[in-house]
Design a protein around this motif. Sequence first.
Motif, PDB file in Angstrom:
ATOM      1  N   PRO A 100       0.872  -1.131  -0.021  1.00 40.30           N
ATOM      2  CA  PRO A 100       0.018   0.103   0.029  1.00 40.30           C
ATOM      3  C   PRO A 100       0.644   1.333   0.115  1.00 40.30           C
ATOM      4  O   PRO A 100       2.135   1.504   0.261  1.00 40.30           O
ATOM      5  CB  PRO A 100      -1.007  -0.118   1.320  1.00 40.30           C
ATOM      6  N   PRO A 101       0.072   2.140  -0.291  1.00 39.10           N
ATOM      7  CA  PRO A 101       0.761   3.695  -0.645  1.00 39.10           C
ATOM      8  C   PRO A 101       1.678   4.168   0.768  1.00 39.10           C
ATOM      9  O   PRO A 101       0.381   3.610   1.860  1.00 39.10           O
ATOM     10  CB  PRO A 101       0.184   4.647  -1.199  1.00 39.10           C
ATOM     11  N   PHE A 102       2.870   5.049   1.307  1.00 36.58           N
ATOM     12  CA  PHE A 102       2.825   5.242   2.119  1.00 36.58           C
ATOM     13  C   PHE A 102       2.177   7.103   1.990  1.00 36.58           C
ATOM     14  O   PHE A 102       3.099   7.262   0.730  1.00 36.58           O
ATOM     15  CB  PHE A 102       4.230   5.140   2.669  1.00 36.58           C
ATOM     16  N   ASP A 103       1.516   7.855   2.676  1.00 36.62           N
ATOM     17  CA  ASP A 103       1.671   9.436   2.449  1.00 36.62           C
ATOM     18  C   ASP A 103       3.256  10.239   3.489  1.00 36.62           C
ATOM     19  O   ASP A 103       3.054  10.030   4.553  1.00 36.62           O
ATOM     20  CB  ASP A 103      -0.055   9.896   3.064  1.00 36.62           C
ATOM     21  N   LEU A 104       3.303  10.231   2.417  1.00 41.73           N
ATOM     22  CA  LEU A 104       4.579  11.807   2.616  1.00 41.73           C
ATOM     23  C   LEU A 104       4.249  12.845   2.811  1.00 41.73           C
ATOM     24  O   LEU A 104       5.017  13.370   3.963  1.00 41.73           O
ATOM     25  CB  LEU A 104       5.704  10.761   1.950  1.00 41.73           C
ATOM     26  N   ARG A 105       3.240  12.970   3.032  1.00 43.23           N
ATOM     27  CA  ARG A 105       2.747  14.414   2.710  1.00 43.23           C
ATOM     28  C   ARG A 105       2.716  14.771   4.608  1.00 43.23           C
ATOM     29  O   ARG A 105       2.805  14.059   5.493  1.00 43.23           O
ATOM     30  CB  ARG A 105       1.340  15.061   2.235  1.00 43.23           C
ATOM     31  N   ARG A 106       3.080  16.388   4.798  1.00 41.63           N
ATOM     32  CA  ARG A 106       2.815  16.909   6.340  1.00 41.63           C
ATOM     33  C   ARG A 106       1.830  17.092   6.878  1.00 41.63           C
ATOM     34  O   ARG A 106       1.811  17.277   7.685  1.00 41.63           O
ATOM     35  CB  ARG A 106       3.943  18.063   6.377  1.00 41.63           C
ATOM     36  N   GLY A 107       0.635  17.019   6.669  1.00 40.26           N
ATOM     37  CA  GLY A 107      -0.777  17.305   6.589  1.00 40.26           C
ATOM     38  C   GLY A 107      -1.061  15.792   7.253  1.00 40.26           C
ATOM     39  O   GLY A 107      -0.921  14.992   7.417  1.00 40.26           O
ATOM     40  N   PRO A 108      -2.451  16.039   7.608  1.00 36.78           N
ATOM     41  CA  PRO A 108      -3.529  15.115   8.724  1.00 36.78           C
ATOM     42  C   PRO A 108      -2.874  13.231   8.362  1.00 36.78           C
ATOM     43  O   PRO A 108      -3.211  12.549   9.373  1.00 36.78           O
ATOM     44  CB  PRO A 108      -4.684  15.302   8.792  1.00 36.78           C
ATOM     45  N   LYS A 109      -3.530  13.795   6.769  1.00 41.03           N
ATOM     46  CA  LYS A 109      -3.422  12.058   6.431  1.00 41.03           C
ATOM     47  C   LYS A 109      -2.134  11.704   6.346  1.00 41.03           C
ATOM     48  O   LYS A 109      -2.017  10.195   5.919  1.00 41.03           O
ATOM     49  CB  LYS A 109      -4.256  12.661   4.790  1.00 41.03           C
ATOM     50  N   GLY A 110      -1.075  12.641   6.473  1.00 43.69           N
ATOM     51  CA  GLY A 110      -0.323  12.017   5.934  1.00 43.69           C
ATOM     52  C   GLY A 110       1.187  11.714   7.146  1.00 43.69           C
ATOM     53  O   GLY A 110       0.577  11.359   8.378  1.00 43.69           O
ATOM     54  N   LEU A 111       2.066  12.659   7.630  1.00 44.32           N
ATOM     55  CA  LEU A 111       2.808  12.430   8.413  1.00 44.32           C
ATOM     56  C   LEU A 111       2.225  12.871  10.064  1.00 44.32           C
ATOM     57  O   LEU A 111       2.286  12.773  11.083  1.00 44.32           O
ATOM     58  CB  LEU A 111       4.040  13.324   8.792  1.00 44.32           C
ATOM     59  N   ASN A 112       1.113  13.811   9.812  1.00 48.83           N
ATOM     60  CA  ASN A 112       0.613  15.371  10.327  1.00 48.83           C
ATOM     61  C   ASN A 112       1.391  15.631  11.289  1.00 48.83           C
ATOM     62  O   ASN A 112       1.554  15.624  12.149  1.00 48.83           O
ATOM     63  CB  ASN A 112      -0.223  13.817  11.119  1.00 48.83           C
ATOM     64  N   ILE A 113       2.451  16.435  10.840  1.00 46.86           N
ATOM     65  CA  ILE A 113       3.248  17.382  11.854  1.00 46.86           C
ATOM     66  C   ILE A 113       2.417  18.835  11.515  1.00 46.86           C
ATOM     67  O   ILE A 113       2.224  19.517  10.114  1.00 46.86           O
ATOM     68  CB  ILE A 113       4.918  17.559  10.552  1.00 46.86           C
ATOM     69  N   PRO A 114       2.518  19.243  12.387  1.00 42.31           N
ATOM     70  CA  PRO A 114       1.618  20.294  12.523  1.00 42.31           C
ATOM     71  C   PRO A 114       2.192  22.352  12.298  1.00 42.31           C
ATOM     72  O   PRO A 114       3.511  21.813  12.856  1.00 42.31           O
ATOM     73  CB  PRO A 114       0.896  20.768  14.463  1.00 42.31           C
ATOM     74  N   GLN A 115       1.836  23.155  11.649  1.00 46.99           N
ATOM     75  CA  GLN A 115       2.187  24.148  11.190  1.00 46.99           C
ATOM     76  C   GLN A 115       2.723  25.026  12.154  1.00 46.99           C
ATOM     77  O   GLN A 115       2.166  24.928  13.819  1.00 46.99           O
ATOM     78  CB  GLN A 115       1.759  24.663  10.419  1.00 46.99           C
ATOM     79  N   MET A 116       4.512  26.007  12.250  1.00 49.72           N
ATOM     80  CA  MET A 116       4.740  26.140  13.806  1.00 49.72           C
ATOM     81  C   MET A 116       4.097  28.006  13.495  1.00 49.72           C
ATOM     82  O   MET A 116       4.695  28.538  12.515  1.00 49.72           O
ATOM     83  CB  MET A 116       6.019  26.290  13.481  1.00 49.72           C
ATOM     84  N   LYS A 117       3.028  28.420  14.332  1.00 50.37           N
ATOM     85  CA  LYS A 117       2.497  29.199  13.836  1.00 50.37           C
ATOM     86  C   LYS A 117       3.085  30.600  14.476  1.00 50.37           C
ATOM     87  O   LYS A 117       2.715  31.873  14.320  1.00 50.37           O
ATOM     88  CB  LYS A 117       0.600  29.290  14.200  1.00 50.37           C
ATOM     89  N   ASP A 118       3.696  30.208  16.342  1.00 53.25           N
ATOM     90  CA  ASP A 118       3.731  31.470  16.727  1.00 53.25           C
ATOM     91  C   ASP A 118       5.759  31.027  16.851  1.00 53.25           C
ATOM     92  O   ASP A 118       6.161  31.510  17.377  1.00 53.25           O
ATOM     93  CB  ASP A 118       3.732  31.445  18.206  1.00 53.25           C
ATOM     94  N   GLY A 119       6.249  30.404  16.369  1.00 47.82           N
ATOM     95  CA  GLY A 119       7.880  30.542  16.384  1.00 47.82           C
ATOM     96  C   GLY A 119       8.672  29.666  16.985  1.00 47.82           C
ATOM     97  O   GLY A 119       6.917  29.092  18.073  1.00 47.82           O
ATOM     98  N   PHE A 120       9.102  29.925  17.803  1.00 51.13           N
ATOM     99  CA  PHE A 120       9.890  29.370  19.277  1.00 51.13           C
ATOM    100  C   PHE A 120       9.181  29.977  20.416  1.00 51.13           C
ATOM    101  O   PHE A 120       9.538  29.744  21.654  1.00 51.13           O
ATOM    102  CB  PHE A 120      11.364  29.568  18.753  1.00 51.13           C
ATOM    103  N   GLU A 121       8.263  30.713  20.500  1.00 46.85           N
ATOM    104  CA  GLU A 121       7.580  31.577  21.848  1.00 46.85           C
ATOM    105  C   GLU A 121       6.085  31.235  22.513  1.00 46.85           C
ATOM    106  O   GLU A 121       6.080  30.492  23.396  1.00 46.85           O
ATOM    107  CB  GLU A 121       6.592  32.953  21.433  1.00 46.85           C
ATOM    108  N   ASN A 122       5.726  30.004  21.625  1.00 43.40           N
ATOM    109  CA  ASN A 122       4.898  28.668  22.529  1.00 43.40           C
ATOM    110  C   ASN A 122       5.056  27.266  22.517  1.00 43.40           C
ATOM    111  O   ASN A 122       5.347  26.751  21.307  1.00 43.40           O
ATOM    112  CB  ASN A 122       3.602  28.308  21.576  1.00 43.40           C
ATOM    113  N   SER A 123       5.906  27.261  23.906  1.00 45.86           N
ATOM    114  CA  SER A 123       6.588  25.866  24.442  1.00 45.86           C
ATOM    115  C   SER A 123       5.254  24.533  23.253  1.00 45.86           C
ATOM    116  O   SER A 123       6.141  23.951  23.520  1.00 45.86           O
ATOM    117  CB  SER A 123       7.467  25.845  25.785  1.00 45.86           C
TER     118      SER A 123
END
Length: 233
Positions: A154-177
């Motif tokens: 089966p295919p492996f989803d390499l995309r960063r989105g929820p259907k794939g690796l599910n890595i969230p975006q960095m919205k506040d830089g390094f200010e939000n621990s």
Amino acid sequence: MLFNKHPSPKRTRRGVDHKPSPRPIGPRPNGPDTPLMEPAALTRALRHAAWRDPRAERKKFTEVYAAVRTLERTAAYVDQALERLAEVAEALRIGQSTAHDLMRGLQAARIEELLDSLDRLSKMAAEGGLNLLNSESDSLYLDFGHEAFRYVLPPFDLRRGPKGLNIPQMKDGFENSSEIQSISQSVALAQVRVAQFAARLSHDAGMLVRMAKTYEADISVEDAESPNLERGD
């Protein structure tokens, strides 16, 4: 299990040419920990399943090597993805360990660029054939012989989105621990998953090369026997 053999059907009145329909063998519930078929058992299975028609064996030989090329091409993109994730992990470490605002901002931008590149790698994997790095693509499968062997990847989803690796975006830089902690955990998990898929690609390519050599050997035997059979007639 990479290869599986369905029990031979009991003898019926359907005739000697009856062939059972292949059934797909998907991933087992325990995932990558499923034990693979032992090499000796695989060799016996391949010999038993090989078609004795040289033309059919040549066709299957070509299909198997095409699948190997697909796995190798996919593995090249997966290796790049592992490099990107390692760079993301290092940028996260640097960004958290420095108090300089400019450096932290540069690392945050670099992290987002690296993670977005995963989506580009997923799209690039479609070039040249089947894309195994997008969950919306088809699976790679091969059928072997009259005993209903089927290889499925089966295919492996390499995309960063929820259907794939599910890595969230960095919205506040390094200010939000808490946000940084969530991203760090997601990146670590993604590294493990991508590495497991890379290992699967390597293993399967090796097994399919063995499969192709089996067909190649059978073709050579048939070609050597054919002139003798013709002279006997």
